[in-house]
Design an enzyme around this catalytic site. Sequence first.
Site, short mmCIF file in Angstrom:
data_model
loop_
_atom_site.label_atom_id
_atom_site.label_comp_id
_atom_site.label_asym_id
_atom_site.label_seq_id
_atom_site.Cartn_x
_atom_site.Cartn_y
_atom_site.Cartn_z
CE LYS A 13 -1.05 -14.30 -27.09
NZ LYS A 13 -1.70 -13.18 -27.76
NE ARG A 88 -4.93 -8.00 -28.99
CZ ARG A 88 -3.74 -7.52 -28.71
NH1 ARG A 88 -3.62 -6.54 -27.88
NH2 ARG A 88 -2.67 -8.03 -29.26
NE ARG A 127 10.20 -11.93 -19.93
CZ ARG A 127 9.47 -11.90 -21.04
NH1 ARG A 127 9.36 -12.96 -21.81
NH2 ARG A 127 8.84 -10.79 -21.37
NE ARG A 160 11.12 -6.76 -21.70
CZ ARG A 160 10.28 -7.09 -22.67
NH1 ARG A 160 10.47 -6.66 -23.89
NH2 ARG A 160 9.25 -7.87 -22.42
NE ARG A 171 1.18 -6.55 -21.19
CZ ARG A 171 2.24 -7.31 -21.49
NH1 ARG A 171 3.30 -7.28 -20.72
NH2 ARG A 171 2.22 -8.08 -22.55
#
Length: 214
Positions: A13, A88, A127, A160, A171
């Site tokens: 995004k 949200r 990642r 991470r 999430r």
Amino acid sequence: MSLLLFGAPGVGKGTQAKLLSSKLKIPHISTGDILRQAVKDKTQLGKKAEEIMNRGDLVPDNIMIGIIHERLSREDCKNGFILDGFPRTVKQAEELDMLLNEMKIKNLKLINIFVDEELIVERLSNRRACRSCGKIFALKDIDGLKKCPNCSAENSFYLRDDDKEDVIRKRLKVFRQNTEPVFEYYRKQGKTISVNGIGSVEEVNSSILKILNS
Ligand SMILES: [Zn+2]
């Protein structure tokens, strides 16, 4: 053009918002950024927000709406804006609607970037970040490398916490529960545009622009 950028964590995004902002010449307004800025500038609302955050509480909707109001009132928003990170919840969407009505801002569109959840998990967990410079790389791009291509630090790649599978899934679940009803809210008003988020940054960007210009 008044745009809301919408999508699960990990759909890219922020990248799309920046690109759209430069192509459409309207500001990218990240609510996280304007909140931090208001705190830094010690505006009246910023001071209130800081006090609340220091207590460990979430900044209430009315303060967030106030900060958004201040930002949208600036000269550079007269031709539109891209709002990122808000609303949200459905309640926030209703409050934003009231604000936009009051400011006589019409033609709001919500751009929904969708990507299959399994792909998001795969993309994020593949990642690695550089501990030294913070740059994020796809695992396949640093395969076999000892040094960071960006800062030359040695053995500095790590996964991470935000990119760990269980954290990502949590999430995504929060997103599904709280934020997806926001999409429904705007869909019922006929204000949504959905774009497939699979593909290169440029590909996704041109599909968004194509729909916006049609
Ligand atoms: Zn580095």
